[in-house]
Design an enzyme around this catalytic site. Structure first.
Site, PDB file in Angstrom:
ATOM      1  N   TRP A   1     -18.568  18.304   9.790  1.00  0.00           N
ATOM      2  CA  TRP A   1     -17.538  17.774   8.915  1.00  0.00           C
ATOM      3  C   TRP A   1     -17.638  18.447   7.548  1.00  0.00           C
ATOM      4  CZ3 TRP A   1     -16.811  11.743   9.385  1.00  0.00           C
ATOM      5  CH2 TRP A   1     -16.338  11.454  10.690  1.00  0.00           C
TER       6      TRP A   1
ATOM      7  N   GLU B   1      -5.978  -2.907  -1.126  1.00  0.00           N
ATOM      8  CA  GLU B   1      -6.503  -3.968  -0.258  1.00  0.00           C
ATOM      9  C   GLU B   1      -7.740  -4.660  -0.832  1.00  0.00           C
ATOM     10  OE1 GLU B   1      -5.437  -1.047   0.663  1.00  0.00           O
ATOM     11  OE2 GLU B   1      -4.631  -0.990   2.697  1.00  0.00           O
TER      12      GLU B   1
ATOM     13  N   LYS C   1     -12.767  19.111  10.416  1.00  0.00           N
ATOM     14  CA  LYS C   1     -13.756  19.170  11.488  1.00  0.00           C
ATOM     15  C   LYS C   1     -13.872  20.622  11.949  1.00  0.00           C
ATOM     16  CE  LYS C   1     -12.555  14.494  12.735  1.00  0.00           C
ATOM     17  NZ  LYS C   1     -11.203  14.311  12.217  1.00  0.00           N
TER      18      LYS C   1
ATOM     19  N   THR D   1       0.854  -1.191   0.000  1.00  0.00           N
ATOM     20  CA  THR D   1       0.000   0.000   0.000  1.00  0.00           C
ATOM     21  C   THR D   1       0.890   1.242   0.000  1.00  0.00           C
ATOM     22  OG1 THR D   1      -0.017   0.014   2.388  1.00  0.00           O
ATOM     23  CG2 THR D   1      -1.836  -1.090   1.321  1.00  0.00           C
TER      24      THR D   1
HETATM   25  P1  AMP Z   1      -4.474   2.743  -3.313  1.00  0.00           P
HETATM   26  O1  AMP Z   1      -4.500   1.600  -2.397  1.00  0.00           O
HETATM   27  O2  AMP Z   1      -3.131   3.380  -3.455  1.00  0.00           O
HETATM   28  O3  AMP Z   1      -5.082   2.420  -4.645  1.00  0.00           O
HETATM   29  O4  AMP Z   1      -5.385   3.877  -2.665  1.00  0.00           O
HETATM   30  C1  AMP Z   1      -6.731   3.630  -2.335  1.00  0.00           C
HETATM   31  C2  AMP Z   1      -7.392   4.909  -1.936  1.00  0.00           C
HETATM   32  O5  AMP Z   1      -7.436   5.808  -3.037  1.00  0.00           O
HETATM   33  C3  AMP Z   1      -8.827   4.753  -1.518  1.00  0.00           C
HETATM   34  O6  AMP Z   1      -8.954   4.319  -0.193  1.00  0.00           O
HETATM   35  C4  AMP Z   1      -9.380   6.153  -1.729  1.00  0.00           C
HETATM   36  O7  AMP Z   1      -9.076   7.009  -0.649  1.00  0.00           O
HETATM   37  C5  AMP Z   1      -8.605   6.613  -2.950  1.00  0.00           C
HETATM   38  N1  AMP Z   1      -9.424   6.409  -4.148  1.00  0.00           N
HETATM   39  C6  AMP Z   1      -9.434   5.348  -4.965  1.00  0.00           C
HETATM   40  N2  AMP Z   1     -10.325   5.522  -5.962  1.00  0.00           N
HETATM   41  C7  AMP Z   1     -10.904   6.722  -5.758  1.00  0.00           C
HETATM   42  C8  AMP Z   1     -11.919   7.476  -6.424  1.00  0.00           C
HETATM   43  N3  AMP Z   1     -12.508   7.026  -7.521  1.00  0.00           N
HETATM   44  N4  AMP Z   1     -12.267   8.677  -5.898  1.00  0.00           N
HETATM   45  C9  AMP Z   1     -11.667   9.154  -4.792  1.00  0.00           C
HETATM   46  N5  AMP Z   1     -10.708   8.498  -4.124  1.00  0.00           N
HETATM   47  C10 AMP Z   1     -10.330   7.290  -4.597  1.00  0.00           C
END
Ligand code: AMP
Length: 546
Positions: A448, A334, A443, A185
């Site tokens: 929020w 994940e 906040k 991650t």
């Molecule tokens: P990653 O594991 O690096 O792909 O990051 C995942 C995170 O990216 C998610 O938990 C979101 O916070 C963000 N994310 C993924 N897709 C989107 C989307 N379509 N719009 C906004 N945030 C997103």
């Protein structure tokens, strides 16, 4: 009473064999770092993946061992995707854009035994090698002529390994729960953590990706794979592509708009997928060069977009300039990653303009095969009314059950739900709308405020290129939103004009307290706004601004 149907293991090798046998001639096109085009097809890639498997045997790489890649999107990387996993090893796709310290940590943690790298990463490899004593060999993804000058122990040449190996190989009958790929991650907080996918989770996820109201992939499609092969399994495209025999177009490191446009046109691409920042640059370039481009030659119909929220302007411009539908999806490393996809419903037939953009701007609806819920802090569920916010929780066959080597401890609650850390609403039609990461929520006076909503609005201002909103400390309201803007090239918007624009569109208490201007906004290695850095940099901003 049990059913009387066969049970065969769900294995990646079945996808590779299927593509080789039934879509063998379907092309795999790659562009190398120098810009040269290479053409192969599923039959050849699968045959070379078998040679690779024999080569891995000869190197003494055991089942379950991690084989790492530091590589852009190209045919050799795809061969590793198929050959390493199908032969029972674990493919660890490493993001070369991470800092060397993060790379050393990740590759050490994963215990990568062999590293296959693109020659362009030779300097990185040389810097990493002394820090990774467990690596037994470094393999340059090239022939001998393309071997870079790199001083590491046991330097090998990919094409020589393959040439020396037999093409005769039968994929082993693995346990479908065996590990297949490993991704870390992004780790904006704490150390990166490993997500270890299985053959079973990968194949089930690929079915969901292919489904018409999933990513809607088909053997008739030609897909420009902009999303890197090192980011969350490239959103399943290497696997779902093989599952349906889709033509794959791999752009290498050249993600500039001109190179992407040329590939889209020359390779008849009907679909593509990538993070919003790539498309932001692409559309800006298209707009600027519209007069000299033959847009009529594009066959592009759908662009898949996720990883962060695409601003409305991207959705609109794709439609207006190119007649392309932006298919919005949400997920995370994940979650393999696909959880929600923004395919329209029957009730949206005939819808167009702003109303359709409203639907597309949301993160989409849950696909079948995973479960999603909106959890309130008290443990209850928030209603699907499009207003109530809660944290998204997921569970299902392609959702993580724990991180590699137990990092982070127990990650599921007693009912098996994984907390995503994303805050959202779900509307009565089931469309999820992300409002924030839990840690990014502002906040303000007990309420929020959604940073994503303000960012999206700010980016619809004609003089704004990109915008970020972070919380800054405030003596009365605890936190207030600060808007940080990167203007479009050639424009110098004022604080007042932007605040006036937002005041017309937001409740008064959500309008940012101030606007700061920057030459460029920082991004993570996966293209997300790097808010930790912005929060640090602008920490005392309101005090300074008075
Ligand atoms: P990653 O594991 O690096 O792909 O990051 C995942 C995170 O990216 C998610 O938990 C979101 O916070 C963000 N994310 C993924 N897709 C989107 C989307 N379509 N719009 C906004 N945030 C997103």
């Amino acid at each position: 009473m049990l059913g009387l149907m066969q049970q065969r293991p769900l294995l990646i090798s079945t996808l590779v064999d299927y593509a080789a046998q039934w879509h063998g001639e379907r092309e795999i096109v790659s562009r190398d770092p120098e810009g040269a085009i290479h053409r192969t097809n599923y039959a050849e890639v699968a045959a070379r993946a078998k040679r690779l498997a024999n080569a891995l045997d000869a190197l003494g790489i055991a089942q379950g061992d991690r084989v790492a890649t530091l590589a852009w999107n190209g045919f050799r990387h795809l061969e590793l995707y198929y050959g390493v996993t199908s032969s029972g090893r674990v493919l660890h796709t490493v993001n070369p854009r991470l800092f060397p310290d993060q790379l050393a940590y990740i590759m050490h943690h994963a215990e990568d035994g062999y590293v296959f790298f693109d020659p362009v990463f030779a300097p990185l490899v040389e810097a990493l090698a002394p820090r990774l004593p467990q690596v037994r060999g470094w393999v340059s993804l090239s022939d001998r002529a393309g071997l870079p000058d790199v001083k590491v122990d046991n330097l090998l040449v990919y094409e020589e390994l393959l040439a020396a190996a037999s093409a005769d190989y039968s994929w082993p009958p693995l346990d479908e729960n065996a590990a297949s790929t490993l991704c870390y991650t992004s780790g904006t907080t704490g150390n990166p953590k490993g997500v270890l996918y299985s053959h079973r989770s990968t194949v089930l996820h690929a079915f969901a990706a292919c489904a018409v109201d999933g990513l809607g992939l088909s053997g008739r499609d030609s897909f420009l794979v902009v999303v890197p092969l090192f980011h969350a399994n490239a959103w399943s495209v290497p696997f779902s592509g093989a599952m349906c025999g889709m033509k794959l177009v791999l752009p290498g490191p050249r993600l500039d708009p001109e190179s992407l446009f040329a590939l889209l046109v020359d390779e008849g691409c009907t679909k593509s997928g990538g993070v919003p920042t790539v498309w932001l640059n692409f559309l800006t370039w298209i707009e600027a060069n519209r007069a000299s481009l033959d847009l009529g030659r594009l066959r592009l119909k759908t662009v898949l977009c996720g990883g962060s929220a695409p601003p409305r302007a991207i959705i609109e411009k794709f439609h207006e300039l190119l007649g392309v539908f932006l298919l919005h999806a949400w997920g995370m490393t994940e979650t393999s990653p696909i959880v929600t996809v923004g395919a329209p419903l029957a009730k949206h037939d005939g819808m167009s303009g702003a109303a359709l953009v409203d639907v597309q701007a949301k993160q989409g609806r849950q696909v079948c095969g995973v479960e999603l819920k909106l959890a309130r802090p008290d443990g209850g569920e928030a209603p699907h009314d499009g207003v109530s916010v809660g944290e998204l929780k997921v569970r299902g066959n392609w959702i993580v059950s724990g991180y590699f080597k137990g990092e982070g401890g127990q990650v599921l609650d007693e009912d098996g739900w994984f907390s995503t850390g994303d805050v959202a609403t779900i509307d009565p039609d089931g469309y999820v709308q992300l409002t924030d990461r839990l840690k990014d929520v502002i906040k303000s006076g007990g309420e929020w405020i959604s940073s994503i909503e303000i960012e999206n609005l700010a980016m619809s201002h004609p003089e704004v290129f990109e915008a970020a909103v972070v919380a800054v400390a405030h003596p009365v309201w605890q936190e207030r939103p600060l808007l940080i803007v990167q203007p479009r090239v050639g424009f110098a918007p004022t604080r007042e004009s932007i605040l006036a624009f937002l005041t017309e569109r937001l409740p008064k208490w959500q309008v940012p307290e101030d606007v700061a201007f920057v030459d460029s906004l920082p991004h993570t290695a996966t293209g997300k706004l790097l808010k930790t850095e912005l929060r640090q940099r602008f920490h005392g901003h309101l005090a300074v601004a008075g």
